[in-house]
Design a protein around this motif. Structure first.
Motif, PDB file in Angstrom:
ATOM      1  N   ARG A  63       0.839  -1.191   0.000  1.00 57.37           N
ATOM      2  CA  ARG A  63       0.000   0.000   0.000  1.00 57.37           C
ATOM      3  C   ARG A  63       0.880   1.249   0.000  1.00 57.37           C
ATOM      4  O   ARG A  63       1.901   1.283   0.676  1.00 57.37           O
ATOM      5  N   ILE A  64       0.501   2.242  -0.741  1.00 56.71           N
ATOM      6  CA  ILE A  64       1.243   3.507  -0.697  1.00 56.71           C
ATOM      7  C   ILE A  64       0.848   4.237   0.585  1.00 56.71           C
ATOM      8  O   ILE A  64      -0.340   4.350   0.901  1.00 56.71           O
ATOM      9  N   ILE A  65       1.853   4.710   1.301  1.00 54.26           N
ATOM     10  CA  ILE A  65       1.543   5.294   2.612  1.00 54.26           C
ATOM     11  C   ILE A  65       1.576   6.807   2.538  1.00 54.26           C
ATOM     12  O   ILE A  65       2.607   7.413   2.288  1.00 54.26           O
ATOM     13  N   ASN A  66       0.401   7.398   2.730  1.00 52.48           N
ATOM     14  CA  ASN A  66       0.364   8.864   2.681  1.00 52.48           C
ATOM     15  C   ASN A  66      -0.510   9.408   3.805  1.00 52.48           C
ATOM     16  O   ASN A  66      -1.058  10.471   3.720  1.00 52.48           O
ATOM     17  N   ASP A  67      -0.628   8.586   4.846  1.00 55.82           N
ATOM     18  CA  ASP A  67      -1.519   8.984   5.930  1.00 55.82           C
ATOM     19  C   ASP A  67      -0.754   8.915   7.256  1.00 55.82           C
ATOM     20  O   ASP A  67      -0.653   7.868   7.876  1.00 55.82           O
ATOM     21  N   ALA A  68      -0.212  10.062   7.641  1.00 52.29           N
ATOM     22  CA  ALA A  68       0.650  10.092   8.829  1.00 52.29           C
ATOM     23  C   ALA A  68      -0.116   9.774  10.106  1.00 52.29           C
ATOM     24  O   ALA A  68       0.419   9.160  11.025  1.00 52.29           O
ATOM     25  N   SER A  69      -1.389  10.151  10.155  1.00 53.03           N
ATOM     26  CA  SER A  69      -2.093   9.973  11.423  1.00 53.03           C
ATOM     27  C   SER A  69      -2.395   8.496  11.680  1.00 53.03           C
ATOM     28  O   SER A  69      -2.254   7.999  12.800  1.00 53.03           O
ATOM     29  N   ASN A  70      -2.778   7.756  10.633  1.00 50.59           N
ATOM     30  CA  ASN A  70      -2.977   6.320  10.807  1.00 50.59           C
ATOM     31  C   ASN A  70      -1.678   5.610  11.172  1.00 50.59           C
ATOM     32  O   ASN A  70      -1.669   4.706  12.002  1.00 50.59           O
ATOM     33  N   MET A  71      -0.606   6.052  10.536  1.00 52.37           N
ATOM     34  CA  MET A  71       0.701   5.442  10.829  1.00 52.37           C
ATOM     35  C   MET A  71       1.052   5.656  12.300  1.00 52.37           C
ATOM     36  O   MET A  71       1.536   4.752  12.979  1.00 52.37           O
ATOM     37  N   LYS A  72       0.776   6.845  12.783  1.00 52.34           N
ATOM     38  CA  LYS A  72       1.091   7.159  14.185  1.00 52.34           C
ATOM     39  C   LYS A  72       0.295   6.246  15.123  1.00 52.34           C
ATOM     40  O   LYS A  72       0.849   5.652  16.056  1.00 52.34           O
ATOM     41  N   THR A  73      -0.989   6.118  14.856  1.00 50.24           N
ATOM     42  CA  THR A  73      -1.834   5.247  15.692  1.00 50.24           C
ATOM     43  C   THR A  73      -1.304   3.810  15.648  1.00 50.24           C
ATOM     44  O   THR A  73      -1.225   3.127  16.673  1.00 50.24           O
ATOM     45  N   PHE A  74      -0.953   3.374  14.455  1.00 51.19           N
ATOM     46  CA  PHE A  74      -0.437   2.011  14.286  1.00 51.19           C
ATOM     47  C   PHE A  74       0.829   1.818  15.117  1.00 51.19           C
ATOM     48  O   PHE A  74       0.947   0.871  15.888  1.00 51.19           O
ATOM     49  N   LEU A  75       1.754   2.754  14.994  1.00 47.01           N
ATOM     50  CA  LEU A  75       3.056   2.591  15.671  1.00 47.01           C
ATOM     51  C   LEU A  75       2.928   2.657  17.202  1.00 47.01           C
ATOM     52  O   LEU A  75       3.736   2.057  17.910  1.00 47.01           O
ATOM     53  N   GLN A  76       1.920   3.353  17.665  1.00 44.71           N
ATOM     54  CA  GLN A  76       1.735   3.451  19.123  1.00 44.71           C
ATOM     55  C   GLN A  76       1.494   2.094  19.770  1.00 44.71           C
ATOM     56  O   GLN A  76       1.705   1.917  20.964  1.00 44.71           O
ATOM     57  N   ALA A  77       1.051   1.140  18.975  1.00 44.77           N
ATOM     58  CA  ALA A  77       0.766  -0.195  19.530  1.00 44.77           C
ATOM     59  C   ALA A  77       2.042  -0.994  19.793  1.00 44.77           C
ATOM     60  O   ALA A  77       1.995  -2.044  20.427  1.00 44.77           O
ATOM     61  N   PHE A  78       3.198  -0.495  19.301  1.00 45.20           N
ATOM     62  CA  PHE A  78       4.425  -1.292  19.358  1.00 45.20           C
ATOM     63  C   PHE A  78       5.289  -1.006  20.587  1.00 45.20           C
ATOM     64  O   PHE A  78       5.554   0.139  20.924  1.00 45.20           O
ATOM     65  N   ARG A  79       5.686  -2.075  21.239  1.00 50.10           N
ATOM     66  CA  ARG A  79       6.656  -1.989  22.340  1.00 50.10           C
ATOM     67  C   ARG A  79       7.774  -2.990  22.039  1.00 50.10           C
ATOM     68  O   ARG A  79       7.574  -3.952  21.308  1.00 50.10           O
ATOM     69  N   TYR A  80       8.921  -2.739  22.657  1.00 48.89           N
ATOM     70  CA  TYR A  80      10.049  -3.632  22.412  1.00 48.89           C
ATOM     71  C   TYR A  80      10.562  -4.182  23.730  1.00 48.89           C
ATOM     72  O   TYR A  80      10.657  -3.465  24.728  1.00 48.89           O
ATOM     73  N   SER A  81      10.892  -5.469  23.728  1.00 46.63           N
ATOM     74  CA  SER A  81      11.415  -6.084  24.942  1.00 46.63           C
ATOM     75  C   SER A  81      12.687  -6.872  24.596  1.00 46.63           C
ATOM     76  O   SER A  81      12.599  -7.933  23.976  1.00 46.63           O
ATOM     77  N   PRO A  82      13.866  -6.326  24.955  1.00 46.60           N
ATOM     78  CA  PRO A  82      15.099  -7.057  24.638  1.00 46.60           C
ATOM     79  C   PRO A  82      15.201  -8.310  25.497  1.00 46.60           C
ATOM     80  O   PRO A  82      14.866  -8.279  26.682  1.00 46.60           O
ATOM     81  N   LEU A  83      15.633  -9.391  24.865  1.00 47.90           N
ATOM     82  CA  LEU A  83      15.583 -10.665  25.585  1.00 47.90           C
ATOM     83  C   LEU A  83      16.440 -11.689  24.853  1.00 47.90           C
ATOM     84  O   LEU A  83      16.399 -11.779  23.628  1.00 47.90           O
ATOM     85  N   ASP A  84      17.231 -12.448  25.629  1.00 54.29           N
ATOM     86  CA  ASP A  84      17.881 -13.616  25.041  1.00 54.29           C
ATOM     87  C   ASP A  84      16.924 -14.780  25.256  1.00 54.29           C
ATOM     88  O   ASP A  84      16.680 -15.171  26.405  1.00 54.29           O
ATOM     89  N   VAL A  85      16.406 -15.299  24.180  1.00 56.34           N
ATOM     90  CA  VAL A  85      15.304 -16.268  24.305  1.00 56.34           C
ATOM     91  C   VAL A  85      15.706 -17.541  25.040  1.00 56.34           C
ATOM     92  O   VAL A  85      14.854 -18.288  25.496  1.00 56.34           O
ATOM     93  N   THR A  86      17.001 -17.776  25.162  1.00 54.76           N
ATOM     94  CA  THR A  86      17.440 -19.003  25.835  1.00 54.76           C
ATOM     95  C   THR A  86      17.508 -18.810  27.365  1.00 54.76           C
ATOM     96  O   THR A  86      17.701 -19.772  28.096  1.00 54.76           O
ATOM     97  N   LYS A  87      17.378 -17.576  27.840  1.00 59.81           N
ATOM     98  CA  LYS A  87      17.540 -17.308  29.276  1.00 59.81           C
ATOM     99  C   LYS A  87      16.183 -17.144  29.966  1.00 59.81           C
ATOM    100  O   LYS A  87      15.528 -16.097  29.849  1.00 59.81           O
ATOM    101  N   SER A  88      15.811 -18.155  30.735  1.00 57.38           N
ATOM    102  CA  SER A  88      14.471 -18.191  31.350  1.00 57.38           C
ATOM    103  C   SER A  88      14.192 -16.977  32.226  1.00 57.38           C
ATOM    104  O   SER A  88      13.077 -16.459  32.239  1.00 57.38           O
ATOM    105  N   ASP A  89      15.233 -16.519  32.955  1.00 59.55           N
ATOM    106  CA  ASP A  89      14.988 -15.436  33.919  1.00 59.55           C
ATOM    107  C   ASP A  89      14.670 -14.108  33.232  1.00 59.55           C
ATOM    108  O   ASP A  89      14.183 -13.175  33.870  1.00 59.55           O
TER     109      ASP A  89
END
Ligand code: NAD
Length: 476
Positions: A63-89
């Motif tokens: 899709r061609i992206i020309n809608d900044a406000s929808n993009m902003k709403t979309f990106l607000q849903a994203f969080r990041y969690s750094p993690l080594d997947v092999t480490k249970s703790d």
């Protein structure tokens, strides 16, 4: 709904998953409130992650992206969690991020875990999902796993057993991205909704079925994986057999259960190969040097990362028999390879031809990619010379803005619709069918045919069909 993406900094996430999520969002197919938590090894902040997602959507979205406000709403849903997947703790902080977002956004505890990571991590991640409490939910939980699902029958069973400790079969969505391709999803409807086709979709009218998935590219940067997998694991065990199932299944009503049952029945009727029969029914090929679009290309054995004495298969052709009432005596031929003449995935169904010497057989061609369409070859009299000639009635489905495979698949998993995913029984039966081929290759019971890069594979693949009086119906 919370979407927890393991491997969020990886290539697949960037090229396919974020653009698919964005397009689903823009099509109104995401739940009203959702949270997306990316997991990766890198120490990214939420902002870095959101910029990465935005860039990936800009680069890869259909899709061609020309809608900044929808993009902003979309990106607000994203969080990041750094993690080594092999480490249970380290999973506790992931759980906190997920719960925090659920609380902030009043999202029910419905969690979809997507494992876009190397298969070696899959076991560790699922058991940590269980141990950490991430998998203990008041709503639903689901797991999406990428291919490869095992390396052979034994490892696939082991993997499934491990995943089953955390997820029920109904909660597992094994991706076979060929099942996400619109024309593959269409196969069911094409036959089911057209009584014309339904009436002739069997051994009384069909003489053979040919399924080809050819690529022009060589091994590219994937030699490390591919030299151990070969076309048999990379394409045949999953995608090619899924297309066989989708073509051969006989459904009398619509719905996931019916499709899954009928696919399993196809696999149960597939005539097993004994190790000794493999050479007579399976052609193993490897690309030699040749030309692609006028440019010389090197042989597989000279590709970076490939062992020079490699006997790996970059091409497979095979003859399959489905011993049930519908298909007994109708050969299904499959063929797939790299460095072939054209990039094309298609299914050709050849019909019986009682007037064989006089006319061309009727055939139905289903183009899956890169073009999408259906064509039917009939015979007509040419008024200019009164000769009977084959003509083709073509429907080309190349509409713009068609959802991509990953969109259709993700939408299925979000809705809890398992129709176009690979179920354990299908996967297990596929590995059971493939295992004697792996053994025969391993013991070198099957000749390795070199084929010219830029061709449609080795001569032996043509001979395989000639034995039955047929030929590959290539694009003319
Ligand atoms: P990639 O190497 O680009 O990404 C791997 C991801 O795994 C990265 O996000 C990385 O941070 C993460 N990771 C690796 N080790 C980790 C660890 N110890 N802890 C936490 N995270 C870790 O791979 P990709 O191309 O994105 O593919 C992912 C998987 O999807 C592949 O392994 C393959 O099984 C499957 N797959 C990929 C494709 C494709 O087109 N790329 C196609 C089919 C299947």
């Amino acid at each position: 709904m919370t979407f927890v993406l393991f491997g969020a900094t990886g290539d697949l996430a960037k090229r396919k998953i974020f653009p698919a999520l964005y397009n689903l969002f823009m099509d109104g197919k995401m739940p009203d409130s959702f949270s997306i938590v990316g997991v990766g090894r890198r120490e990214w902040s939420d902002q870095t992650f959101q910029s990465h997602v935005e860039e990936s959507v800009h680069t890869f979205s259909r899709r061609i992206i020309n809608d900044a406000s929808n993009m902003k709403t979309f990106l607000q849903a994203f969080r990041y969690s750094p993690l080594d997947v092999t480490k249970s703790d380290e999973y506790q902080s992931l759980l906190e991020t997920v719960q925090q977002q659920e609380k902030n956004l009043s999202i029910p505890e419905n969690r979809l875990f997507y494992l876009s990571v190397s298969p070696e991590f899959v076991d560790a991640i699922t058991s940590n999902i269980k141990q950490s409490g991430l998998g203990t939910v008041k709503g639903w939980k689901r797991l999406i796993v990428e291919k490869p699902f095992g390396h052979d029958l034994t490892s696939a069973r082991e993997l499934n057993e491990k995943l089953s400790r955390t997820f029920e079969e109904e909660e597992m969505y094994r991706i076979d991205h060929y099942l996400g391709k619109p024309m593959v999803q269409n196969l069911e409807s094409l036959v089911y909704t057209n009584p014309l086709l339904r009436a002739i979709w069997n051994k009384d009218h069909i003489v053979n079925v040919q399924i080809t998935a050819s690529e022009v590219v060589g091994v590219e940067e994937r030699a490390g994986y591919y030299d151990r997998a070969g076309a048999i694991r990379d394409m045949v065990q999953n995608h090619m057999l899924q297309m066989v199932m989708m073509t051969a299944m006989q459904i009398s009503k619509k719905g996931a259960e019916e499709v899954n049952d009928e696919k399993r029945k196809v696999m149960e009727s597939l005539r097993p190969l004994q190790k000794e029969d493999v050479a007579a029914n399976v052609i193993r090929g490897q690309y030699g040097p040749g030309e692609i679009k006028g440019e010389p290309v090197t042989a597989y054995e000279n590709e970076p990362g490939v062992s020079p004495s490699s006997k790996n298969d970059t091409f497979i052709a095979a003859r399959l028999w489905i011993d049930n009432d519908f298909w007994a005596g109708v050969p299904f031929y499959i063929r797939t390879g790299k460095r072939m003449q054209e990039k094309s995935t298609r299914i050709v169904v050849e019909f019986k031809n009682p007037l064989s010497a006089e006319t061309a057989p009727n055939r139905l061609t289903i183009d899956i990619s890169p073009s999408e369409g259906v064509s039917l070859q009939l015979n007509m009299k040419n008024p200019l010379n009164n000769q009977i000639e084959p003509v083709s009635i073509d429907f080309s489905a190349n509409a713009k803005d068609v959802p991509e495979a990953y969109e259709l698949l993700l939408f299925g998993a979000l809705r809890g619709d398992p129709t176009f995913f690979a179920h354990w029984k299908e996967v297990e039966l596929s590995w059971e069918w493939v295992q004697p081929i792996l053994d025969a290759f391993e013991e070198d019971l099957v000749p390795l045919h070199l084929y010219r890069s830029g061709s449609m594979g080795p001569e032996a693949s043509y001979q395989l069909l000639q034995e039955d009086g047929f030929k590959w119906l290539d694009h003319e």
